[in-house]
Design a protein around this motif. Structure first.
Motif, PDB file in Angstrom:
ATOM      1  N   LEU A  41      -6.990  -5.020  -5.622  1.00 15.48           N
ATOM      2  CA  LEU A  41      -5.791  -5.762  -5.225  1.00 15.48           C
ATOM      3  C   LEU A  41      -4.856  -5.016  -4.275  1.00 15.48           C
ATOM      4  N   PRO A  42      -4.677  -3.674  -4.405  1.00 16.77           N
ATOM      5  CA  PRO A  42      -3.762  -3.000  -3.479  1.00 16.77           C
ATOM      6  C   PRO A  42      -4.112  -3.210  -2.008  1.00 16.77           C
ATOM      7  N   VAL A  44      -5.462  -5.928  -0.680  1.00 15.65           N
ATOM      8  CA  VAL A  44      -5.033  -7.287  -0.323  1.00 15.65           C
ATOM      9  C   VAL A  44      -3.521  -7.309  -0.133  1.00 15.65           C
ATOM     10  N   ARG A  45      -2.818  -6.718  -1.089  1.00 17.29           N
ATOM     11  CA  ARG A  45      -1.362  -6.708  -1.004  1.00 17.29           C
ATOM     12  C   ARG A  45      -0.880  -5.944   0.231  1.00 17.29           C
ATOM     13  N   MET A  46      -1.553  -4.843   0.546  1.00 15.27           N
ATOM     14  CA  MET A  46      -1.157  -4.047   1.718  1.00 15.27           C
ATOM     15  C   MET A  46      -1.284  -4.872   2.997  1.00 15.27           C
ATOM     16  N   ALA A  47      -2.390  -5.593   3.131  1.00 10.65           N
ATOM     17  CA  ALA A  47      -2.592  -6.405   4.333  1.00 10.65           C
ATOM     18  C   ALA A  47      -1.514  -7.483   4.444  1.00 10.65           C
ATOM     19  N   LEU A  48      -1.202  -8.132   3.329  1.00 12.25           N
ATOM     20  CA  LEU A  48      -0.184  -9.186   3.349  1.00 12.25           C
ATOM     21  C   LEU A  48       1.200  -8.608   3.644  1.00 12.25           C
ATOM     22  N   GLU A  49       1.522  -7.474   3.021  1.00 17.39           N
ATOM     23  CA  GLU A  49       2.821  -6.850   3.248  1.00 17.39           C
ATOM     24  C   GLU A  49       2.981  -6.363   4.683  1.00 17.39           C
ATOM     25  N   LYS A  50       1.847  -6.060   5.341  1.00 20.67           N
ATOM     26  CA  LYS A  50       1.905  -5.608   6.726  1.00 20.67           C
ATOM     27  C   LYS A  50       1.890  -6.774   7.712  1.00 20.67           C
ATOM     28  N   GLY A  51       2.042  -7.987   7.187  1.00 19.80           N
ATOM     29  CA  GLY A  51       2.211  -9.155   8.044  1.00 19.80           C
ATOM     30  C   GLY A  51       0.943  -9.828   8.506  1.00 19.80           C
ATOM     31  N   ALA A  52      -0.148  -9.651   7.802  1.00 18.05           N
ATOM     32  CA  ALA A  52      -1.396 -10.294   8.202  1.00 18.05           C
ATOM     33  C   ALA A  52      -1.233 -11.811   8.241  1.00 18.05           C
ATOM     34  N   ALA A  53      -1.838 -12.433   9.245  1.00 18.74           N
ATOM     35  CA  ALA A  53      -1.763 -13.890   9.371  1.00 18.74           C
ATOM     36  C   ALA A  53      -2.600 -14.577   8.309  1.00 18.74           C
ATOM     37  N   GLY A  54      -3.565 -13.843   7.780  1.00 17.01           N
ATOM     38  CA  GLY A  54      -4.438 -14.355   6.734  1.00 17.01           C
ATOM     39  C   GLY A  54      -5.370 -13.259   6.291  1.00 17.01           C
ATOM     40  N   VAL A  55      -5.920 -13.396   5.108  1.00 18.64           N
ATOM     41  CA  VAL A  55      -6.829 -12.384   4.568  1.00 18.64           C
ATOM     42  C   VAL A  55      -8.100 -13.060   4.076  1.00 18.64           C
ATOM     43  N   VAL A  56      -9.236 -12.497   4.474  1.00 19.41           N
ATOM     44  CA  VAL A  56     -10.542 -12.984   4.021  1.00 19.41           C
ATOM     45  C   VAL A  56     -11.196 -11.873   3.204  1.00 19.41           C
ATOM     46  N   LEU A  86      -2.721 -12.185  -8.121  1.00 20.11           N
ATOM     47  CA  LEU A  86      -1.889 -12.114  -6.913  1.00 20.11           C
ATOM     48  C   LEU A  86      -0.672 -13.024  -7.010  1.00 20.11           C
ATOM     49  N   GLY A  87      -0.777 -14.062  -7.826  1.00 18.62           N
ATOM     50  CA  GLY A  87       0.312 -15.031  -7.922  1.00 18.62           C
ATOM     51  C   GLY A  87       0.357 -15.965  -6.736  1.00 18.62           C
ATOM     52  N   ARG A  88      -0.814 -16.232  -6.128  1.00 16.96           N
ATOM     53  CA  ARG A  88      -0.901 -17.149  -4.995  1.00 16.96           C
ATOM     54  C   ARG A  88      -2.311 -17.723  -4.946  1.00 16.96           C
ATOM     55  N   PRO A  89      -2.507 -18.881  -4.340  1.00 18.91           N
ATOM     56  CA  PRO A  89      -3.836 -19.491  -4.296  1.00 18.91           C
ATOM     57  C   PRO A  89      -4.844 -18.624  -3.537  1.00 18.91           C
ATOM     58  N   VAL A  90      -6.073 -18.671  -3.976  1.00 16.64           N
ATOM     59  CA  VAL A  90      -7.181 -18.021  -3.277  1.00 16.64           C
ATOM     60  C   VAL A  90      -8.283 -19.062  -3.141  1.00 16.64           C
ATOM     61  N   PRO A 165      -7.256   1.154   1.018  1.00 18.46           N
ATOM     62  CA  PRO A 165      -6.644   2.185   0.158  1.00 18.46           C
ATOM     63  C   PRO A 165      -7.558   2.692  -0.954  1.00 18.46           C
ATOM     64  N   LEU A 166      -8.391   1.820  -1.530  1.00 16.25           N
ATOM     65  CA  LEU A 166      -9.304   2.271  -2.579  1.00 16.25           C
ATOM     66  C   LEU A 166     -10.355   3.206  -2.007  1.00 16.25           C
ATOM     67  N   MET A 167     -10.936   2.822  -0.889  1.00 16.21           N
ATOM     68  CA  MET A 167     -11.932   3.671  -0.236  1.00 16.21           C
ATOM     69  C   MET A 167     -11.314   5.008   0.170  1.00 16.21           C
ATOM     70  N   ALA A 168     -10.108   4.971   0.731  1.00 18.77           N
ATOM     71  CA  ALA A 168      -9.447   6.193   1.166  1.00 18.77           C
ATOM     72  C   ALA A 168      -9.202   7.145  -0.005  1.00 18.77           C
ATOM     73  N   ALA A 169      -8.760   6.580  -1.139  1.00 19.58           N
ATOM     74  CA  ALA A 169      -8.490   7.410  -2.320  1.00 19.58           C
ATOM     75  C   ALA A 169      -9.773   8.040  -2.857  1.00 19.58           C
TER      76      ALA A 169
END
Length: 301
Positions: A41-42, A44-56, A86-90, A165-169
Motif C-alpha cells: 500500500l505505501p 500506491v499512497r505515495m503515487a497518489l500523494e505525488k499527484g498521479a492522474a491515476g494508478v494501475v 485504501l478507503g477508495r474504490p479499486v 518504496p517496498l523494493m527500495a527498502a
C-alpha cells in the motif's frame, strides 16, 4: 549504479503503473493473510500523494494455466480488499486495454498470468504492460527474481521506470547484509521450490555463516540427506543439486542445519490429526508440514 526511486520521480498528472506482489493466500475466495497487500500500500499512497492522474496495479496470483482465465485465481477479492484498506474504490480490469484509469482512479489489472507470454517475458505483452501509463514502478520484491513480462520486460520498455518504496527498502536491507553484514550472519529461506531459488541458495552459502531452509525446500534437502519424506512436497529431480549445496556448505565450514523432528499429517486440511515425529519416522502416506520443537530449539541456537 544508482536506482531511480518513485519518491524522486515527478508523478503529477501522470499515470503510474505499479507491479506489486499481491499473491496472497486464499481459501474459497477469502483472503486468509493480507500481509503482502498491506506491505504494498505505501507505493500506491505515495503515487497518489505525488499527484498521479491515476494508478494501475499489476500482480500475479497463484499458478493458473498461463493464458487462461480461472476464477479461482482472479484478483477480484484482492481488488475489494485493497479498496477497503485504501478507503477508495479499486476497479478490476479484465484486460490491459480496459485498465486505463479515469482521473484519480485506482485500477487493478486481472492476474497477469491470465495473459499468454507473461512467464516467457514476451516483448509484445511487456509492451502492453508498459503502455498502461507514463511511469512503470517495480515494487514486487517477492517476484523480482523472475524475468517475466510484468517484472522485467515492461521495466525495460517503459519510458520511465523506477523502484517503489517496498523494493527500495528490501534492496537497502540486502545491500547491508551482502556488503557490510554484522557477524555471525544467518539467512532463512522458505518456499515450496528449490528450483526457483537454486542460484540464491548457492550464492548465499558463500556469504552467510548459517543457512536455514524451510518449507518444501527443506523437504528436498531432507531427501538429499537420505531421509524418507513420505508424501511431502519436494523436488526429487533437484536432490542432487541440494546435495551439492550441502557439500559446499560443509567444505566452507558453514552451518546448514536440517530439521531433526517434524509435524506430519495426512494432508494440509482442517481436521487432520497432526503428529510430531523424528525425521526418520515419517510415514509413507503422510506429509511434513512444519518443524518440531527440537528443531525450533536447534534453530534458536
Amino acid at each position: 549504479m544508482a536506482i531511480k526511486l518513485l519518491q524522486d520521480v515527478a508523478c503529477e498528472g501522470k499515470i503510474v503503473v505499479i507491479r506489486q506482489d499481491l499473491n496472497v493466500p486464499m481459501k474459497e475466495g477469502v483472503i486468509t493473510n493480507d500481509k503482502r497487500i498491506r506491505a504494498a500500500l505505501p507505493g500506491v499512497r505515495m503515487a497518489l500523494e505525488k499527484g498521479a492522474a491515476g494508478v494501475v496495479l499489476l500482480s500475479h496470483l497463484g499458478r493458473p494455466v498461463e493464458g487462461e482465465f480461472d476464477a479461482k485465481f482472479s484478483l477480484a477479492p484482492v481488488a475489494a480488499h485493497v479498496a477497503s484498506l485504501l478507503g477508495r474504490p479499486v476497479r478490476l480490469a479484465a484486460t490491459p486495454e480496459e485498465a486505463r484509469p479515469a482521473p484519480g482512479e485506482v485500477v487493478l489489472l486481472e492476474n497477469v498470468r491470465f495473459f499468454k507470454g507473461e512467464k516467457k517475458n514476451d516483448p509484445a505483452l511487456a509492451a502492453r504492460f508498459a503502455a498502461l501509463g507514463d511511469i512503470y514502478v517495480m515494487d514486487a520484491f517477492g517476484a523480482a527474481h523472475r524475468a517475466h513480462a510484468s517484472t522485467e520486460g515492461a521495466v525495460r520498455q517503459a519510458g520511465v521506470a523506477c523502484a517503489g518504496p517496498l523494493m527500495a527498502a528490501e534492496l537497502e536491507a540486502f545491500g547491508k547484509v551482502l556488503h557490510a553484514p554484522a557477524r555471525p550472519l544467518a539467512a532463512i529461506i522458505g518456499g515450496s521450490k528449490v528450483s526457483s531459488k537454486l542460484g540464491l541458495l548457492e550464492n548465499l552459502v558463500d556469504k552467510v555463516d548459517s543457512l536455514i531452509v524451510g518449507g518444501g525446500i527443506a523437504n528436498t534437502f531432507l531427501a538429499a540427506s537420505g531421509v524418507n519424506v513420505g508424501a511431502s512436497l519436494y523436488e526429487p529431480e533437484l536432490v542432487e543439486d541440494a546435495k551439492k549445496i550441502m557439500a559446499k556448505a560443509a567444505a566452507q565450514g558453514k552451518n546448514l542445519p536440517l530439521p531433526v523432528d517434524v509435524v506430519t499429517a495426512a494432508a494440509l486440511e482442517p481436521g487432520q490429526k497432526a503428529t510430531t515425529r523424528t525425521v526418520s519416522d515419517v510415514p509413507a502416506d503422510e506429509m511434513i508440514l512444519d518443524i518440531g520443537p527440537k528443531t525450533v530449539a536447534l534453530y534458536e541456537e
